[in-house]
Design a protein around this motif. Structure first.
Motif, PDB file in Angstrom:
ATOM      1  N   PRO A  52      52.617-105.832  84.326  1.00 20.11           N
ATOM      2  CA  PRO A  52      51.861-105.034  85.292  1.00 20.11           C
ATOM      3  C   PRO A  52      50.930-104.014  84.652  1.00 20.11           C
ATOM      4  CG  PRO A  52      54.178-104.377  85.250  1.00 20.11           C
ATOM      5  CD  PRO A  52      54.067-105.642  84.465  1.00 20.11           C
ATOM      6  N   TYR A  53      51.121-103.710  83.355  1.00 23.96           N
ATOM      7  CA  TYR A  53      50.260-102.742  82.679  1.00 23.96           C
ATOM      8  C   TYR A  53      49.326-103.417  81.682  1.00 23.96           C
ATOM      9  CZ  TYR A  53      53.602 -99.507  84.707  1.00 23.96           C
ATOM     10  OH  TYR A  53      54.391 -98.815  85.592  1.00 23.96           O
ATOM     11  N   GLY A  54      49.216-104.738  81.753  1.00 23.38           N
ATOM     12  CA  GLY A  54      48.381-105.449  80.802  1.00 23.38           C
ATOM     13  C   GLY A  54      49.184-105.867  79.588  1.00 23.38           C
ATOM     14  N   PRO A  55      48.515-106.096  78.433  1.00 22.30           N
ATOM     15  CA  PRO A  55      49.239-106.496  77.220  1.00 22.30           C
ATOM     16  C   PRO A  55      50.296-105.452  76.865  1.00 22.30           C
ATOM     17  CG  PRO A  55      46.871-106.746  76.920  1.00 22.30           C
ATOM     18  CD  PRO A  55      47.056-105.999  78.202  1.00 22.30           C
ATOM     19  N   ALA A  56      51.524-105.910  76.664  1.00 23.72           N
ATOM     20  CA  ALA A  56      52.638-104.985  76.472  1.00 23.72           C
ATOM     21  C   ALA A  56      53.583-105.531  75.419  1.00 23.72           C
ATOM     22  CB  ALA A  56      53.369-104.760  77.801  1.00 23.72           C
ATOM     23  N   TRP A  57      54.559-104.719  75.077  1.00 22.37           N
ATOM     24  CA  TRP A  57      55.610-105.089  74.124  1.00 22.37           C
ATOM     25  C   TRP A  57      56.932-104.786  74.806  1.00 22.37           C
ATOM     26  CZ3 TRP A  57      55.666-107.721  69.683  1.00 22.37           C
ATOM     27  CH2 TRP A  57      56.801-107.645  68.867  1.00 22.37           C
ATOM     28  N   LEU A  58      57.764-105.798  74.954  1.00 22.17           N
ATOM     29  CA  LEU A  58      59.052-105.643  75.630  1.00 22.17           C
ATOM     30  C   LEU A  58      60.163-105.721  74.602  1.00 22.17           C
ATOM     31  CD1 LEU A  58      60.784-105.355  78.155  1.00 22.17           C
ATOM     32  CD2 LEU A  58      60.607-107.834  78.475  1.00 22.17           C
ATOM     33  N   ARG A  59      60.892-104.638  74.489  1.00 22.58           N
ATOM     34  CA  ARG A  59      61.993-104.563  73.530  1.00 22.58           C
ATOM     35  C   ARG A  59      63.310-104.475  74.281  1.00 22.58           C
ATOM     36  NH1 ARG A  59      63.848-100.124  69.026  1.00 22.58           N
ATOM     37  NH2 ARG A  59      64.430 -98.968  70.881  1.00 22.58           N
ATOM     38  N   VAL A  60      64.269-105.261  73.836  1.00 25.27           N
ATOM     39  CA  VAL A  60      65.625-105.218  74.398  1.00 25.27           C
ATOM     40  C   VAL A  60      66.559-104.672  73.336  1.00 25.27           C
ATOM     41  CG1 VAL A  60      67.557-106.592  75.253  1.00 25.27           C
ATOM     42  CG2 VAL A  60      65.239-107.065  76.050  1.00 25.27           C
ATOM     43  N   VAL A  61      67.393-103.718  73.732  1.00 23.16           N
ATOM     44  CA  VAL A  61      68.361-103.063  72.847  1.00 23.16           C
ATOM     45  C   VAL A  61      69.761-103.438  73.302  1.00 23.16           C
ATOM     46  CG1 VAL A  61      69.100-100.865  71.855  1.00 23.16           C
ATOM     47  CG2 VAL A  61      66.744-101.131  72.690  1.00 23.16           C
ATOM     48  N   HIS A  62      70.624-103.721  72.350  1.00 26.50           N
ATOM     49  CA  HIS A  62      72.021-104.038  72.656  1.00 26.50           C
ATOM     50  C   HIS A  62      72.945-102.977  72.084  1.00 26.50           C
ATOM     51  CE1 HIS A  62      75.953-105.719  71.323  1.00 26.50           C
ATOM     52  NE2 HIS A  62      75.991-106.090  72.590  1.00 26.50           N
ATOM     53  N   SER A  63      74.003-102.684  72.807  1.00 27.64           N
ATOM     54  CA  SER A  63      75.025-101.756  72.332  1.00 27.64           C
ATOM     55  C   SER A  63      76.350-102.084  73.011  1.00 27.64           C
ATOM     56  CB  SER A  63      74.630-100.307  72.665  1.00 27.64           C
ATOM     57  OG  SER A  63      75.691 -99.406  72.370  1.00 27.64           O
ATOM     58  N   PRO A  64      77.469-101.847  72.339  1.00 26.89           N
ATOM     59  CA  PRO A  64      78.729-101.868  73.076  1.00 26.89           C
ATOM     60  C   PRO A  64      78.677-100.856  74.218  1.00 26.89           C
ATOM     61  CG  PRO A  64      79.120-101.788  70.708  1.00 26.89           C
ATOM     62  CD  PRO A  64      77.662-101.551  70.911  1.00 26.89           C
ATOM     63  N   VAL A  65      79.314-101.167  75.315  1.00 29.98           N
ATOM     64  CA  VAL A  65      79.249-100.301  76.493  1.00 29.98           C
ATOM     65  C   VAL A  65      79.677 -98.877  76.168  1.00 29.98           C
ATOM     66  CG1 VAL A  65      80.310 -99.854  78.743  1.00 29.98           C
ATOM     67  CG2 VAL A  65      79.499-102.150  78.188  1.00 29.98           C
ATOM     68  N   ASN A  66      80.700 -98.723  75.333  1.00 32.76           N
ATOM     69  CA  ASN A  66      81.216 -97.380  75.057  1.00 32.76           C
ATOM     70  C   ASN A  66      80.330 -96.561  74.136  1.00 32.76           C
ATOM     71  OD1 ASN A  66      81.722 -98.778  72.713  1.00 32.76           O
ATOM     72  ND2 ASN A  66      83.873 -98.201  72.546  1.00 32.76           N
ATOM     73  N   LYS A  67      79.227 -97.162  73.639  1.00 33.38           N
ATOM     74  CA  LYS A  67      78.299 -96.415  72.793  1.00 33.38           C
ATOM     75  C   LYS A  67      76.886 -96.375  73.381  1.00 33.38           C
ATOM     76  CE  LYS A  67      80.785 -97.357  68.476  1.00 33.38           C
ATOM     77  NZ  LYS A  67      80.689 -97.908  67.103  1.00 33.38           N
ATOM     78  N   ALA A  68      76.779 -96.732  74.645  1.00 32.53           N
ATOM     79  CA  ALA A  68      75.457 -96.845  75.264  1.00 32.53           C
ATOM     80  C   ALA A  68      75.015 -95.557  75.938  1.00 32.53           C
ATOM     81  CB  ALA A  68      75.454 -97.994  76.262  1.00 32.53           C
ATOM     82  N   ASP A  69      75.276 -94.435  75.291  1.00 29.55           N
ATOM     83  CA  ASP A  69      74.822 -93.161  75.866  1.00 29.55           C
ATOM     84  C   ASP A  69      74.505 -92.135  74.768  1.00 29.55           C
ATOM     85  OD1 ASP A  69      77.335 -92.672  74.919  1.00 29.55           O
ATOM     86  OD2 ASP A  69      78.115 -91.766  76.756  1.00 29.55           O
ATOM     87  N   GLY A  70      74.406 -92.587  73.530  1.00 25.96           N
ATOM     88  CA  GLY A  70      74.204 -91.658  72.425  1.00 25.96           C
ATOM     89  C   GLY A  70      72.749 -91.470  72.077  1.00 25.96           C
ATOM     90  N   LYS A  71      72.525 -90.853  70.909  1.00 28.02           N
ATOM     91  CA  LYS A  71      71.183 -90.481  70.464  1.00 28.02           C
ATOM     92  C   LYS A  71      70.263 -91.684  70.377  1.00 28.02           C
ATOM     93  CE  LYS A  71      70.417 -90.071  66.103  1.00 28.02           C
ATOM     94  NZ  LYS A  71      70.389 -89.661  64.681  1.00 28.02           N
ATOM     95  N   LEU A  72      70.723 -92.776  69.770  1.00 30.97           N
ATOM     96  CA  LEU A  72      69.858 -93.934  69.605  1.00 30.97           C
ATOM     97  C   LEU A  72      69.512 -94.571  70.946  1.00 30.97           C
ATOM     98  CD1 LEU A  72      71.445 -95.676  66.470  1.00 30.97           C
ATOM     99  CD2 LEU A  72      69.480 -94.134  66.560  1.00 30.97           C
TER     100      LEU A  72
END
Length: 278
Positions: free
Chosen positions: A42-62
């Motif tokens: 919807p914004y034209g040429p873009a870059w889509l990044r997917v990040v994976h994490s264990p659920v119990n670590k999906a709220d930290g700095k990274l």
């Protein structure tokens, strides 16, 4: 990760771009934790990044870094704008999809450690200096490096130096935190990958870029010359020792082994000119 990327495309209304201009067909992050691909959306040429994490670590700095950067880092710092975010879980796995504007140009190198001297215009280096100055003044509670880590790790990994190693930086400032050649675009400067930004010893970004250049002495000299106002100071020399500590530690896990000897040699060069008190 590719299946998750496909789900992210559907959720964000994006489609893979089969013939991207200047962009790689896909880019993997450290140990496969992230996967980025060029898309149209919807914004034209873009870059889509997917990040994976264990659920119990999906709220930290990274996990929150890119969104924090979008809110807090001024737009004068060149980087792709983060447009949309989606998160979901599958069992014990958490995923986040981040849709960015696509950067004009390409990354300076395919990997963090430089293997070939890049050809970058003077304007690129000028803007890098201005950018690092702007970023250093950003106020945040995020951290790249903690004092407790420096106290523990620097004496251990720099034990080959002659004498007690200082562990307290002269100053702290805000850093990108992962400033290597695969996170820099050219010929128009752009800083990629804002997962880990935050407070670090002043000069950290310049020191890290220099360390990742050591396998190409010509470029290492260029970095020292272009960023001399940062590196040729007590704070900059301390930052170099801090960065060398981290990279020697990571080499113990099998990362960037080709840098071990250049890093130890550089530490021995910097150490005699380090005047920070213990």
């Amino acid at each position: 990760m590719r299946a998750a990327h496909g789900m992210a495309c559907g959720a964000l209304g994006a489609v893979l771009d089969p013939r991207p201009s200047g962009a790689p067909p896909e880019a993997w992050g450290w140990r496969g934790r992230t996967l980025g691909r060029p898309v149209g959306g919807p914004y034209g040429p873009a870059w889509l990044r997917v990040v994976h994490s264990p659920v119990n670590k999906a709220d930290g700095k990274l996990w929150t870094g890119p969104e924090d950067a979008e809110r807090l880092v001024p737009r004068q710092v060149p980087r792709p704008r983060l447009r949309r975010v989606r998160q979901w879980t599958q069992g014990e796995d958490a995923f986040k999809a981040e849709l960015y504007d696509r950067v004009v140009g390409t990354t300076v190198a395919p990997g963090a450690v430089l293997a070939v001297a890049p050809s970058l215009p003077a304007a690129w280096w000028d803007r890098l200096r201005v950018t690092l100055d702007l970023l250093s003044a950003v106020r945040t509670e995020r951290t790249v490096v903690r004092q407790a880590y420096l106290d523990r790790a620097m004496p251990r990994y720099l034990a080959f130096l002659d004498g007690p190693v200082p562990t307290t930086p002269p100053r702290w400032s805000t850093a990108h935190g992962d400033l290597h050649w695969a996170n820099l675009a050219g010929p128009d400067l752009s800083l990629l990958d804002w997962e880990g930004w935050g407070a670090a010893p002043a000069g950290y970004d310049a020191a890290l870029l220099h360390a990742y250049s050591l396998a190409v002495p010509e470029t290492a000299r260029r970095v020292r010359r272009e960023l001399a106002t940062v590196l040729d100071t007590d704070a900059g020399r301390f930052a170099e020792l801090a960065v060398i500590t981290e990279l020697l530690q990571s080499a113990g896990r099998g990362d960037n082994l080709a840098l071990v000897h250049p890093l130890r040699r550089r530490a021995a060069e910097v150490w005699p000119r380090t005047t920070t008190g213990v």
